[in-house]
Design a protein around this motif. Structure first.
Motif, PDB file in Angstrom:
ATOM      1  N   PRO A 156       0.830  -1.206   0.000  1.00  0.00           N
ATOM      2  CA  PRO A 156       0.000   0.000   0.000  1.00  0.00           C
ATOM      3  C   PRO A 156       0.868   1.260   0.000  1.00  0.00           C
ATOM      4  CG  PRO A 156      -0.713  -1.525   1.711  1.00  0.00           C
ATOM      5  CD  PRO A 156       0.605  -2.027   1.188  1.00  0.00           C
ATOM      6  N   ASP A 157       0.327   2.323  -0.528  1.00  0.00           N
ATOM      7  CA  ASP A 157       1.021   3.604  -0.549  1.00  0.00           C
ATOM      8  C   ASP A 157       0.833   4.271   0.811  1.00  0.00           C
ATOM      9  OD1 ASP A 157       2.311   5.901  -1.280  1.00  0.00           O
ATOM     10  OD2 ASP A 157       0.657   6.700  -2.474  1.00  0.00           O
ATOM     11  N   ARG A 158       1.892   4.240   1.639  1.00  0.00           N
ATOM     12  CA  ARG A 158       1.844   4.830   2.974  1.00  0.00           C
ATOM     13  C   ARG A 158       3.106   5.650   3.196  1.00  0.00           C
ATOM     14  NH1 ARG A 158      -2.778   3.279   3.121  1.00  0.00           N
ATOM     15  NH2 ARG A 158      -3.839   2.294   4.839  1.00  0.00           N
ATOM     16  N   PRO A 159       2.987   6.838   3.778  1.00  0.00           N
ATOM     17  CA  PRO A 159       4.172   7.644   4.076  1.00  0.00           C
ATOM     18  C   PRO A 159       5.132   6.888   4.994  1.00  0.00           C
ATOM     19  CG  PRO A 159       2.152   8.882   4.517  1.00  0.00           C
ATOM     20  CD  PRO A 159       1.752   7.472   4.226  1.00  0.00           C
ATOM     21  N   GLY A 160       6.406   6.908   4.654  1.00  0.00           N
ATOM     22  CA  GLY A 160       7.425   6.278   5.484  1.00  0.00           C
ATOM     23  C   GLY A 160       7.559   4.780   5.332  1.00  0.00           C
ATOM     24  N   LEU A 161       6.665   4.146   4.578  1.00  0.00           N
ATOM     25  CA  LEU A 161       6.749   2.699   4.391  1.00  0.00           C
ATOM     26  C   LEU A 161       7.878   2.401   3.407  1.00  0.00           C
ATOM     27  CD1 LEU A 161       5.527  -0.119   4.941  1.00  0.00           C
ATOM     28  CD2 LEU A 161       4.092   0.238   2.930  1.00  0.00           C
ATOM     29  N   ARG A 162       8.834   1.596   3.844  1.00  0.00           N
ATOM     30  CA  ARG A 162       9.950   1.217   2.986  1.00  0.00           C
ATOM     31  C   ARG A 162      10.254  -0.254   3.228  1.00  0.00           C
ATOM     32  NH1 ARG A 162      13.292   0.159   6.196  1.00  0.00           N
ATOM     33  NH2 ARG A 162      12.843   0.915   8.235  1.00  0.00           N
ATOM     34  N   PRO A 163       9.645  -1.109   2.405  1.00  0.00           N
ATOM     35  CA  PRO A 163       9.926  -2.539   2.557  1.00  0.00           C
ATOM     36  C   PRO A 163      11.425  -2.810   2.424  1.00  0.00           C
ATOM     37  CG  PRO A 163       8.098  -2.199   1.048  1.00  0.00           C
ATOM     38  CD  PRO A 163       8.706  -0.846   1.325  1.00  0.00           C
ATOM     39  N   THR A 164      11.892  -3.793   3.165  1.00  0.00           N
ATOM     40  CA  THR A 164      13.297  -4.174   3.088  1.00  0.00           C
ATOM     41  C   THR A 164      13.644  -4.506   1.654  1.00  0.00           C
ATOM     42  OG1 THR A 164      13.231  -5.012   5.349  1.00  0.00           O
ATOM     43  CG2 THR A 164      15.014  -5.827   3.942  1.00  0.00           C
ATOM     44  N   PRO A 165      14.701  -3.877   1.117  1.00  0.00           N
ATOM     45  CA  PRO A 165      15.061  -4.118  -0.283  1.00  0.00           C
ATOM     46  C   PRO A 165      15.337  -5.599  -0.572  1.00  0.00           C
ATOM     47  CG  PRO A 165      16.321  -2.277   0.624  1.00  0.00           C
ATOM     48  CD  PRO A 165      15.583  -2.913   1.770  1.00  0.00           C
ATOM     49  N   GLN A 166      15.039  -6.014  -1.779  1.00  0.00           N
ATOM     50  CA  GLN A 166      15.186  -7.412  -2.173  1.00  0.00           C
ATOM     51  C   GLN A 166      16.607  -7.913  -1.934  1.00  0.00           C
ATOM     52  OE1 GLN A 166      13.416  -8.660  -5.892  1.00  0.00           O
ATOM     53  NE2 GLN A 166      15.100 -10.067  -6.252  1.00  0.00           N
ATOM     54  N   ARG A 167      17.596  -7.119  -2.277  1.00  0.00           N
ATOM     55  CA  ARG A 167      18.991  -7.540  -2.106  1.00  0.00           C
ATOM     56  C   ARG A 167      19.310  -7.793  -0.631  1.00  0.00           C
ATOM     57  NH1 ARG A 167      23.283  -3.360  -3.782  1.00  0.00           N
ATOM     58  NH2 ARG A 167      24.016  -3.357  -1.657  1.00  0.00           N
ATOM     59  N   VAL A 168      18.784  -6.945   0.245  1.00  0.00           N
ATOM     60  CA  VAL A 168      19.007  -7.115   1.686  1.00  0.00           C
ATOM     61  C   VAL A 168      18.265  -8.352   2.186  1.00  0.00           C
ATOM     62  CG1 VAL A 168      18.673  -6.069   3.972  1.00  0.00           C
ATOM     63  CG2 VAL A 168      19.444  -4.657   2.046  1.00  0.00           C
ATOM     64  N   ARG A 169      17.028  -8.557   1.732  1.00  0.00           N
ATOM     65  CA  ARG A 169      16.274  -9.752   2.141  1.00  0.00           C
ATOM     66  C   ARG A 169      16.996 -11.023   1.706  1.00  0.00           C
ATOM     67  NH1 ARG A 169      11.338 -10.112  -0.442  1.00  0.00           N
ATOM     68  NH2 ARG A 169      11.709  -8.219  -1.609  1.00  0.00           N
ATOM     69  N   GLU A 170      17.529 -11.006   0.489  1.00  0.00           N
ATOM     70  CA  GLU A 170      18.245 -12.185  -0.002  1.00  0.00           C
ATOM     71  C   GLU A 170      19.470 -12.482   0.865  1.00  0.00           C
ATOM     72  OE1 GLU A 170      19.739 -14.115  -4.191  1.00  0.00           O
ATOM     73  OE2 GLU A 170      19.049 -12.048  -4.178  1.00  0.00           O
ATOM     74  N   THR A 171      20.245 -11.461   1.186  1.00  0.00           N
ATOM     75  CA  THR A 171      21.410 -11.636   2.056  1.00  0.00           C
ATOM     76  C   THR A 171      20.980 -12.145   3.427  1.00  0.00           C
ATOM     77  OG1 THR A 171      22.651  -9.909   0.904  1.00  0.00           O
ATOM     78  CG2 THR A 171      23.351 -10.431   3.158  1.00  0.00           C
ATOM     79  N   LEU A 172      19.980 -11.506   4.016  1.00  0.00           N
ATOM     80  CA  LEU A 172      19.496 -11.901   5.335  1.00  0.00           C
ATOM     81  C   LEU A 172      19.079 -13.366   5.360  1.00  0.00           C
ATOM     82  CD1 LEU A 172      18.452 -11.436   8.228  1.00  0.00           C
ATOM     83  CD2 LEU A 172      16.337 -10.558   7.216  1.00  0.00           C
ATOM     84  N   PHE A 173      18.297 -13.789   4.391  1.00  0.00           N
ATOM     85  CA  PHE A 173      17.805 -15.165   4.430  1.00  0.00           C
ATOM     86  C   PHE A 173      18.873 -16.181   4.034  1.00  0.00           C
ATOM     87  CE2 PHE A 173      13.906 -12.972   5.156  1.00  0.00           C
ATOM     88  CZ  PHE A 173      13.296 -13.804   6.088  1.00  0.00           C
ATOM     89  N   ASN A 174      19.927 -15.758   3.372  1.00  0.00           N
ATOM     90  CA  ASN A 174      21.088 -16.631   3.206  1.00  0.00           C
ATOM     91  C   ASN A 174      21.754 -16.848   4.561  1.00  0.00           C
ATOM     92  OD1 ASN A 174      20.778 -17.012   0.441  1.00  0.00           O
ATOM     93  ND2 ASN A 174      22.165 -15.362  -0.103  1.00  0.00           N
ATOM     94  N   TRP A 175      21.872 -15.772   5.362  1.00  0.00           N
ATOM     95  CA  TRP A 175      22.431 -15.893   6.710  1.00  0.00           C
ATOM     96  C   TRP A 175      21.584 -16.817   7.578  1.00  0.00           C
ATOM     97  CZ3 TRP A 175      22.768  -9.942   7.932  1.00  0.00           C
ATOM     98  CH2 TRP A 175      23.810  -9.357   7.203  1.00  0.00           C
ATOM     99  N   LEU A 176      20.269 -16.745   7.389  1.00  0.00           N
ATOM    100  CA  LEU A 176      19.328 -17.467   8.255  1.00  0.00           C
ATOM    101  C   LEU A 176      18.978 -18.871   7.768  1.00  0.00           C
ATOM    102  CD1 LEU A 176      16.798 -14.578   8.994  1.00  0.00           C
ATOM    103  CD2 LEU A 176      18.510 -15.540  10.562  1.00  0.00           C
ATOM    104  N   ALA A 177      19.560 -19.319   6.672  1.00  0.00           N
ATOM    105  CA  ALA A 177      19.154 -20.575   6.034  1.00  0.00           C
ATOM    106  C   ALA A 177      19.040 -21.742   7.020  1.00  0.00           C
ATOM    107  CB  ALA A 177      20.121 -20.924   4.901  1.00  0.00           C
ATOM    108  N   ALA A 178      19.958 -21.859   7.946  1.00  0.00           N
ATOM    109  CA  ALA A 178      19.932 -22.991   8.882  1.00  0.00           C
ATOM    110  C   ALA A 178      19.047 -22.740  10.100  1.00  0.00           C
ATOM    111  CB  ALA A 178      21.363 -23.294   9.349  1.00  0.00           C
ATOM    112  N   HIS A 179      18.442 -21.562  10.200  1.00  0.00           N
ATOM    113  CA  HIS A 179      17.717 -21.195  11.410  1.00  0.00           C
ATOM    114  C   HIS A 179      16.211 -20.981  11.229  1.00  0.00           C
ATOM    115  CE1 HIS A 179      21.619 -20.580  13.278  1.00  0.00           C
ATOM    116  NE2 HIS A 179      21.960 -19.912  12.206  1.00  0.00           N
ATOM    117  N   VAL A 180      15.744 -20.838  10.005  1.00  0.00           N
ATOM    118  CA  VAL A 180      14.347 -20.464   9.776  1.00  0.00           C
ATOM    119  C   VAL A 180      13.392 -21.650   9.926  1.00  0.00           C
ATOM    120  CG1 VAL A 180      12.710 -19.525   8.099  1.00  0.00           C
ATOM    121  CG2 VAL A 180      14.957 -18.503   8.335  1.00  0.00           C
ATOM    122  N   GLY A 181      13.782 -22.812   9.427  1.00  0.00           N
ATOM    123  CA  GLY A 181      12.904 -23.982   9.479  1.00  0.00           C
ATOM    124  C   GLY A 181      12.461 -24.286  10.897  1.00  0.00           C
ATOM    125  N   GLY A 182      11.153 -24.305  11.136  1.00  0.00           N
ATOM    126  CA  GLY A 182      10.595 -24.606  12.448  1.00  0.00           C
ATOM    127  C   GLY A 182      10.632 -23.460  13.446  1.00  0.00           C
TER     128      GLY A 182
END
Length: 190
Positions: free
Chosen positions: A23-49
């Protein structure tokens, strides 16, 4: 592939390439795709369950990404009623409503009503609000993190939020004006 205006996509897991309405909301800035990709690479062994808390959820992109990659449960906290409605609609459309709960409340107030213990917390408040330290302190005071919980903190580059002394920096990256850091909770330092 860039997302269409008003949409971002989930980048991994069983919901990969699913679109999330933004949605168009002032100040809303979803985490950039590149940052999400890096983050979930870091979390690969921790997210399941994992039991996940997406504090200051906004679009819910981080919590949805975690659900897509096997998180057991995600709790989303968001105070903006329009964002809550969009998030609930996305969860229903993506058939993730059974593994999630959306709380329409101020994030700090919502923390008082949460049950421990979260394995992973996404701490990404609106940059102008400066709520990192208050939220971190409340997470610790209420013992909401698992003994070895992980906390993702997204802040403006150059900002240095005061965080609990037992949150040990595990990984960090910068992307444009965003500093992304993953902390590991060390109960022995508390």
């Amino acid at each position: 592939m860039p997302a269409a205006p008003g949409k971002i996509r989930i980048i991994g897991g069983h919901l990969r390439n699913s679109r999330i309405d933004v949605p168009d909301r002032p100040g809303l800035r979803p985490t950039p795709q590149r940052v999400r990709e890096t983050l979930f690479n870091w979390l690969a062994a921790h997210v399941g369950g994992a039991r996940v808390l997406d504090l200051f959820a906004g679009t819910g992109a981080l919590g949805l990404e975690a659900l897509s990659r096997g998180a057991r449960e995600a709790v989303f906290c968001e105070r903006d009623a329009g964002l809550v409605a969009a998030l609930r609609a996305n969860l229903l459309r993506l058939k993730q409503d059974g593994r999630s709960r959306v709380i329409n409340d101020d994030a700090l107030g919502a923390l008082d009503a949460q049950d421990p213990s979260f394995d992973l917390v996404f701490l990404d408040p609106p940059f102008a609000a400066g709520l990192w330290s208050a939220a971190a302190e409340l997470l610790e005071r209420r013992s909401l993190l698992a003994t070895t919980g992980l906390v993702y903190v997204e802040a403006p580059s150059g900002a240095a939020p005061a965080l609990p002394s037992n949150w040990v920096l595990h990984r960090e990256t910068r992307a444009g004006d965003v500093h992304a850091a993953l902390y590991r909770r060390d109960a022995g330092l508390a």
